[in-house]
Design a protein around this motif. Structure first.
Motif, mmCIF file in Angstrom:
data_model
loop_
_atom_site.group_PDB
_atom_site.id
_atom_site.type_symbol
_atom_site.label_atom_id
_atom_site.label_comp_id
_atom_site.label_asym_id
_atom_site.label_seq_id
_atom_site.Cartn_x
_atom_site.Cartn_y
_atom_site.Cartn_z
ATOM 1 N N CYS A 1 11.621 55.400 31.461
ATOM 2 C CA CYS A 1 11.800 54.431 30.438
ATOM 3 C C CYS A 1 13.333 54.047 30.300
ATOM 4 O O CYS A 1 14.001 54.760 30.941
ATOM 5 C CB CYS A 1 11.595 55.432 29.008
ATOM 6 N N CYS B 1 8.491 57.243 25.013
ATOM 7 C CA CYS B 1 8.949 58.517 25.376
ATOM 8 C C CYS B 1 8.425 59.563 24.513
ATOM 9 O O CYS B 1 7.815 60.830 25.142
ATOM 10 C CB CYS B 1 10.452 58.905 25.295
ATOM 11 N N CYS C 1 11.649 57.048 20.406
ATOM 12 C CA CYS C 1 11.170 56.016 21.504
ATOM 13 C C CYS C 1 9.724 55.962 21.366
ATOM 14 O O CYS C 1 9.149 57.065 21.698
ATOM 15 C CB CYS C 1 11.882 56.138 22.732
ATOM 16 N N CYS D 1 14.930 53.370 27.462
ATOM 17 C CA CYS D 1 15.323 53.480 25.968
ATOM 18 C C CYS D 1 16.762 54.190 26.009
ATOM 19 O O CYS D 1 17.276 54.759 26.584
ATOM 20 C CB CYS D 1 14.223 54.242 25.200
HETATM 21 ZN ZN LIG Z 1 12.112 56.251 25.820
#
Ligand SMILES: [Zn+2]
Length: 330
Positions: free
Chosen positions: A235, A300, A297, A237
């Motif tokens: 990810c 996530c 997120c 984020c």
């Molecule tokens: Zn994330």
């Protein structure tokens, strides 16, 4: 002051005169134990040598005391009957008793080494290595192992002390930890702490050369994961991420770990410096903040529990492996 031994002193089968007994041990508390030279000779080089020496002739006197009537050689021993009961039960029946205290065990070990009773020493060593049979304070066990040169027990006990913070380390029963042995233990703990913390810790490297450099960028190298497809790598984020290199077989994957993952590593490193054992990195206090942060997120939050749990299990194993490789200078 060291606690005193408290081995039970019940009536013993060795106090009964069996017809085939051929020697009497006269204990320090004046008990007569009827035993067999063959058993003692096989178990102890000291007794073997003693029995090879010319023996005094039987007295054939006119006394009517029981001992004189037995006409057997008498060997005075400086331990009491309780100690010899334990030793003889171990020799005759191969039974290792449940010692109530480490001081009880110490007096038997002392006698075993004095009479070169290797079998007894080995059985006690085995009992000390078996966690179910050895519920004692690890520092007591370490001290005992150093006193009687039981290296494998010392290594085992030194490692067991790692679960306790330094300020909680104290020998409850034995107060004779030699200063040099204690110093070696402290040096071992420092090396174990560095090895454990190093598994979680980030390093600073020069991004130009890849070499360690205090002014460089934070970086994490990992060589102990089965995959690199975790959400905290995949990810993009959040902030505070850290560059990392994950080695899988001969391939190195250059990845960026999320900020919440990096914060988890920093908490784990700090915890391992206090307590260098693998299980520490699974503590909820370390993992829950990462779960919470990843929950912000959308991507996530669906994977973090499974992914971080797998990562943490791998790290716990790696910590234990790193600590197991730390030698104890004995
Ligand atoms: Zn994330």
């Amino acid at each position: 002051m060291e606690a005193t031994a408290s081995l039970p002193s019940a009536p013993s089968i060795f106090e009964i005169h069996e017809d085939d007994a051929d020697v009497i041990l006269n204990t320090s508390d004046d008990c007569k134990l009827f035993v067999h030279k063959l058993i003692l000779r096989k178990a102890s080089a000291v007794f073997a040598t003693m029995f090879d020496l010319p023996q005094p002739a039987p007295s054939h006197n006119t006394s009517t005391s029981f001992l004189d009537m037995c006409d057997l050689p008498v060997v005075p021993v400086s331990e009491d009957k309780a100690v010899w009961d334990v030793i003889l039960c171990m020799l005759y029946r191969h039974e290792t008793p449940s010692f109530a205290s480490i001081v009880d065990l110490k007096v038997v070990l002392e006698a075993a080494q004095k009479y070169d009773l290797e079998f007894i020493t080995q059985r006690i060593e085995h009992a000390l290595l078996c966690p179910l049979r050895a519920p004692w304070d690890p520092l007591d066990v370490y001290a005992l192992a150093c006193l009687y040169n039981l290296e494998s027990v010392a290594v085992h006990a030194a490692r067991a002390t790692l679960a306790l913070p330094l300020e909680q380390l104290c020998a409850h029963e034995l107060h004779a930890v030699p200063a040099a042995a204690f110093q070696r233990l402290l040096a071992y703990r420092l090396r174990a702490r560095d090895a454990a913390a190093g598994v979680a810790g980030l390093s600073r490297v020069s991004m130009a050369t890849g070499a360690a450099w205090p002014g460089g960028k934070l970086f994490k190298r990992i060589e102990w994961l089965p995959r690199a497809t975790y959400t905290f790598f995949a990810c993009d984020c959040g902030a505070g991420g850290v560059e990392c290199a994950v080695k899988l077989g001969s391939d190195v994957h250059m990845l960026s770990g999320r900020g919440y993952w990096r914060a988890y590593l920093e908490r784990a490193e700090a915890a391992l410096k206090e307590q260098p054992v693998g299980s520490v990195v699974r503590e909820p206090a370390l993992m829950v903040p990462a779960f919470k942060a990843a929950g912000d997120c959308y991507h996530c939050r669906h994977h973090i529990y499974e992914d971080l749990s797998e990562f943490v299990d791998c790290m716990a194993k790696e910590v234990d492996k790193a600590v197991a490789a730390v030698p104890l200078k004995f």
